[in-house]
Design a protein around this motif. Structure first.
Motif, PDB file in Angstrom:
ATOM      1  N   GLY A 224     -14.981  -7.713  21.889  1.00 54.02           N
ATOM      2  CA  GLY A 224     -14.355  -8.995  22.312  1.00 54.02           C
ATOM      3  C   GLY A 224     -14.341  -9.676  21.060  1.00 54.02           C
ATOM      4  N   HIS A 225     -14.074  -9.326  19.700  1.00 47.25           N
ATOM      5  CA  HIS A 225     -13.868  -9.985  18.881  1.00 47.25           C
ATOM      6  C   HIS A 225     -12.754 -10.487  18.601  1.00 47.25           C
ATOM      7  N   THR A 226     -12.517 -11.824  18.064  1.00 51.56           N
ATOM      8  CA  THR A 226     -11.187 -12.214  17.391  1.00 51.56           C
ATOM      9  C   THR A 226     -10.752 -12.074  16.067  1.00 51.56           C
ATOM     10  N   LEU A 227      -9.692 -11.237  15.794  1.00 45.81           N
ATOM     11  CA  LEU A 227      -9.433 -10.864  14.569  1.00 45.81           C
ATOM     12  C   LEU A 227      -8.077 -11.853  14.079  1.00 45.81           C
ATOM     13  N   ALA A 228      -8.204 -12.339  12.945  1.00 46.04           N
ATOM     14  CA  ALA A 228      -7.386 -13.345  12.237  1.00 46.04           C
ATOM     15  C   ALA A 228      -6.743 -12.663  10.977  1.00 46.04           C
ATOM     16  N   ILE A 229      -5.528 -12.393  10.810  1.00 48.20           N
ATOM     17  CA  ILE A 229      -4.950 -11.759   9.848  1.00 48.20           C
ATOM     18  C   ILE A 229      -4.091 -12.612   9.049  1.00 48.20           C
ATOM     19  N   ASP A 230      -4.144 -12.866   7.549  1.00 50.26           N
ATOM     20  CA  ASP A 230      -3.532 -13.537   6.444  1.00 50.26           C
ATOM     21  C   ASP A 230      -3.103 -12.682   5.540  1.00 50.26           C
ATOM     22  N   LEU A 231      -1.762 -12.214   5.638  1.00 53.30           N
ATOM     23  CA  LEU A 231      -1.138 -11.421   4.698  1.00 53.30           C
ATOM     24  C   LEU A 231      -0.263 -12.213   3.888  1.00 53.30           C
ATOM     25  N   PRO A 232      -0.173 -11.787   2.446  1.00 52.23           N
ATOM     26  CA  PRO A 232       0.832 -12.497   1.581  1.00 52.23           C
ATOM     27  C   PRO A 232       2.281 -12.557   1.928  1.00 52.23           C
ATOM     28  N   GLY A 233       2.950 -13.740   1.813  1.00 51.36           N
ATOM     29  CA  GLY A 233       4.573 -13.722   2.144  1.00 51.36           C
ATOM     30  C   GLY A 233       5.155 -12.903   1.249  1.00 51.36           C
ATOM     31  N   GLU A 234       4.843 -12.500   0.074  1.00 51.02           N
ATOM     32  CA  GLU A 234       5.571 -11.931  -0.672  1.00 51.02           C
ATOM     33  C   GLU A 234       5.391 -10.311  -0.655  1.00 51.02           C
ATOM     34  N   THR A 235       6.144  -9.185  -1.087  1.00 50.70           N
ATOM     35  CA  THR A 235       6.014  -7.830  -0.941  1.00 50.70           C
ATOM     36  C   THR A 235       5.187  -7.487  -2.276  1.00 50.70           C
ATOM     37  N   LEU A 236       4.050  -6.892  -1.480  1.00 53.27           N
ATOM     38  CA  LEU A 236       3.033  -6.255  -2.923  1.00 53.27           C
ATOM     39  C   LEU A 236       2.805  -4.824  -2.636  1.00 53.27           C
ATOM     40  N   PHE A 237       2.958  -4.249  -3.926  1.00 52.65           N
ATOM     41  CA  PHE A 237       2.554  -2.610  -3.800  1.00 52.65           C
ATOM     42  C   PHE A 237       1.408  -2.143  -4.760  1.00 52.65           C
ATOM     43  N   VAL A 238       0.790  -1.445  -4.237  1.00 55.92           N
ATOM     44  CA  VAL A 238      -0.110  -0.951  -5.166  1.00 55.92           C
ATOM     45  C   VAL A 238      -0.139   0.851  -5.407  1.00 55.92           C
ATOM     46  N   LEU A 239      -0.515   1.447  -6.398  1.00 53.69           N
ATOM     47  CA  LEU A 239      -0.264   2.467  -6.683  1.00 53.69           C
ATOM     48  C   LEU A 239      -1.384   3.256  -6.204  1.00 53.69           C
ATOM     49  N   GLY A 240      -1.299   4.136  -5.040  1.00 50.52           N
ATOM     50  CA  GLY A 240      -2.249   4.680  -4.423  1.00 50.52           C
ATOM     51  C   GLY A 240      -1.919   5.838  -3.257  1.00 50.52           C
ATOM     52  N   ASP A 241      -2.743   6.266  -2.674  1.00 46.28           N
ATOM     53  CA  ASP A 241      -2.805   7.255  -1.519  1.00 46.28           C
ATOM     54  C   ASP A 241      -2.927   6.276  -0.345  1.00 46.28           C
ATOM     55  N   ALA A 242      -1.637   6.202   0.333  1.00 44.63           N
ATOM     56  CA  ALA A 242      -1.626   5.269   1.679  1.00 44.63           C
ATOM     57  C   ALA A 242      -2.801   5.935   2.635  1.00 44.63           C
ATOM     58  N   VAL A 243      -3.125   7.067   2.787  1.00 44.22           N
ATOM     59  CA  VAL A 243      -3.890   7.512   3.827  1.00 44.22           C
ATOM     60  C   VAL A 243      -5.326   6.951   3.594  1.00 44.22           C
ATOM     61  N   ARG A 244      -5.853   7.430   2.110  1.00 43.96           N
ATOM     62  CA  ARG A 244      -7.123   6.906   1.624  1.00 43.96           C
ATOM     63  C   ARG A 244      -7.390   5.239   1.724  1.00 43.96           C
ATOM     64  N   LEU A 245      -6.150   4.628   1.290  1.00 46.09           N
ATOM     65  CA  LEU A 245      -6.281   3.119   1.420  1.00 46.09           C
ATOM     66  C   LEU A 245      -6.314   2.516   2.725  1.00 46.09           C
ATOM     67  N   THR A 246      -5.892   3.323   3.537  1.00 48.69           N
ATOM     68  CA  THR A 246      -5.847   2.976   5.312  1.00 48.69           C
ATOM     69  C   THR A 246      -7.392   3.308   5.552  1.00 48.69           C
ATOM     70  N   GLN A 247      -7.917   4.294   5.269  1.00 48.34           N
ATOM     71  CA  GLN A 247      -9.173   4.676   5.621  1.00 48.34           C
ATOM     72  C   GLN A 247     -10.235   3.456   5.009  1.00 48.34           C
ATOM     73  N   VAL A 248     -10.102   2.758   3.981  1.00 45.50           N
ATOM     74  CA  VAL A 248     -10.755   1.919   3.026  1.00 45.50           C
ATOM     75  C   VAL A 248     -11.008   0.717   3.939  1.00 45.50           C
ATOM     76  N   PHE A 249      -9.675   0.263   4.342  1.00 50.81           N
ATOM     77  CA  PHE A 249      -9.816  -1.056   5.270  1.00 50.81           C
ATOM     78  C   PHE A 249     -10.120  -1.077   6.715  1.00 50.81           C
ATOM     79  N   SER A 250      -9.830   0.446   7.206  1.00 57.05           N
ATOM     80  CA  SER A 250     -10.340   0.554   8.386  1.00 57.05           C
ATOM     81  C   SER A 250     -11.896   0.631   8.628  1.00 57.05           C
ATOM     82  N   ASN A 251     -12.397   1.316   7.459  1.00 58.45           N
ATOM     83  CA  ASN A 251     -13.856   1.340   7.396  1.00 58.45           C
ATOM     84  C   ASN A 251     -14.474  -0.010   7.341  1.00 58.45           C
ATOM     85  N   LEU A 252     -13.869  -0.721   6.646  1.00 59.62           N
ATOM     86  CA  LEU A 252     -14.121  -2.017   6.573  1.00 59.62           C
ATOM     87  C   LEU A 252     -14.497  -2.951   7.670  1.00 59.62           C
TER      88      LEU A 252
END
Length: 489
Positions: A224-252
């Motif tokens: 029953g949590h409320t989740l607020a999302i605040d993403l930047p208006g610009e396009t940003l890229f990081v050099l990395g593994d998309a699956v692993r980075l998704t794992q980082v933020f889903s774990n958090l």
């Protein structure tokens, strides 16, 4: 005078007027004691002996006694009898000799403090291990209970097809949960030992965060949590593994949802900071004590007193987060204003030049629609595992043979023409690797595809299995789609 001489040699010394003053100073920590022979009489000697006898097991405080010439006096004999770790130095003594003896004693004392730190670390690790084993037992018992209940219900007469389907779905969910627990353990072992390869490509940050949100949304909604999302208006890229980075933020996000009481507030925000991108995951949950802000990233550590709020888990999620972030050249830190005041986890990652991210559009195989027209041998000393996989293969059109040990498997191979052999590794007697070598040596079975289906997944195991002649290596329980793809060839 001695203290002044030692100070010129960069050795800090404290002069004590009598034995009670020295004992008091020792209680605050000491590197070595330098005592004149004349002091070591009753009641000073028994007082010092009692103090040294009460040392911790790791401690052996060096005592240097400045003795009169001819250091074989009865008093010196008594001192050496009653005090541990005594070095006797005759007077008069050269300054260089005294300084050298004290430096040696201090080096030995520093090693003792290093040993203390090591012992304390081992004790903490042992306590965490005990806590982890208790947690693991708890987490494995949880899914086993409904599985056991569902099996009892299925054994009743008169179970309707709808009930049967419901019980099967229940057991599938619980087995999936157990598989995730084991996968997490294997994952953290591989990552912390640097045994994971990252597929480094320009990754769109928004896509990674949105994927993580979708993975975590069921847990966020369930609480029953409320989740607020605040993403930047610009396009940003990081050099990395998309699956692993998704794992980082889903774990958090999962961590924030677990440690926040129902109906709480979660917030994930990203922004550019120079050549880096900063992502904050903020919650209104149980918060952190100051001493936990670093320890929370250590293996098997969980927030004290909040096990009910955590609703399970092995305490390795944040260890995975830190390891993966550092592998991407970033860092992660935790902040909190204290217990019950929420927490913020901040991830910093280096930005990559803008590029078109790669997208893997390969559809997942539909194993339930598979049709296998091949001859397959299944070998495992676990009869339930062998029989269930054999039945599944037969239901999918394969000619399947079951064997429960290496000798049985060789007898079948001598009588039947096989296309594929699926072998367990850890069997008693003839193990899977030896069986693979003997199957390869049979002229009638060439060519034969060998698949290792085993619980052994360390790098050394993979190398040993490959050297035995296996074509493929799958961990138990296998992904059905991956297994069927190999069996269909």
């Amino acid at each position: 005078m001695t203290a002044a001489v030692l100070a010129r040699a960069d050795i800090a010394a404290e002069a004590c007027a009598d034995m009670p003053a020295l004992v008091e100073a020792v209680a605050g920590g000491a590197g070595a004691l330098l005592i004149a022979e004349e002091v070591l009489v009753s009641p000073a000697l028994p007082l010092l002996a009692g103090t040294l006898a009460a040392q911790a097991p790791w401690s052996d405080l060096p005592v240097l006694v400045l003795a009169r010439q001819g250091a074989d006096s009865p008093r010196i004999g008594q001192v050496m009898e009653e005090l541990p770790n005594v070095t006797v130095i005759e007077r008069p003594v050269r300054v260089a000799a005294l300084v050298s003896a004290l430096r040696s004693a201090l080096r030995a004392r520093r090693r003792q403090y290093e040993l203390r730190a090591l012992l304390e670390g081992l004790q903490q690790a042992d306590e965490r291990k005990d806590q982890f084993l208790a947690t693991l037992a708890h987490e494995l018992r949880n899914p086993l209970a409904p599985i056991n209940t569902a099996l009892a219900l299925l054994s009743r007469n008169g179970t309707t097809p709808a009930e049967t389907a419901r019980y099967h779905e229940l057991m599938r969910r619980q087995v999936d949960h157990m598989v995730r627990l084991v996968d997490d353990l294997m994952e953290v072992s591989r990552i912390t030992r640097g045994k994971v390869d990252l597929q480094r490509l320009p990754v769109l940050l928004d896509a990674v965060i949105n994927d993580a949100i979708e993975l975590s949304r069921p847990q966020v909604r369930a609480a029953g949590h409320t989740l607020a999302i605040d993403l930047p208006g610009e396009t940003l890229f990081v050099l990395g593994d998309a699956v692993r980075l998704t794992q980082v933020f889903s774990n958090l996000l999962n961590n924030a949802a677990k440690y926040t009481p129902p109906g709480g507030m979660l917030h994930i925000a990203a922004r550019r900071d120079g050549s880096q991108v900063v992502i904050d995951v903020i919650d209104s949950g149980v918060g952190l004590e100051p001493h936990m802000r670093e320890a929370i990233f250590d293996m098997f550590v969980q927030v004290g007193g909040s096990s009910k709020a955590a609703q399970g888990g092995l305490g390795i999620g944040l260890t995975l987060v830190r390891s993966l972030v550092e592998l991407h050249g970033g860092r992660v830190e935790a902040r909190s204003d204290g217990p019950n005041r929420g927490a913020t986890f901040t991830v910093r990652l280096p930005l990559a030049p803008a590029a078109t991210p790669s997208v893997d559009a390969t559809p997942a195989p539909d194993w339930q629609a598979a049709s296998i027209g091949r001859s397959i041998l299944v070998v495992d000393d676990n009869r339930d595992a062998t029989d269930s996989l054999t039945e599944l293969l037969r239901a999918l059109g394969a000619t399947a043979f079951a064997a429960y040990d290496g000798e049985h498997a060789l007898r079948i191979a001598a009588e039947q023409r096989l296309d594929i052999a699926v072998l367990d590794i850890g069997m008693p007697g003839m193990d899977g690797c030896e069986l693979a070598r003997r199957l390869r040596a049979l002229p009638a079975q060439a060519p034969l595809t060998l698949i290792a289906l085993t619980g052994w997944g360390q790098e050394a195991d993979k190398q040993r299995i490959a050297e035995a002649g296996f074509d493929h290596h799958l961990l138990k329980p296998p992904d059905p789609g991956a297994l069927m793809a190999l069996l269909k060839g």
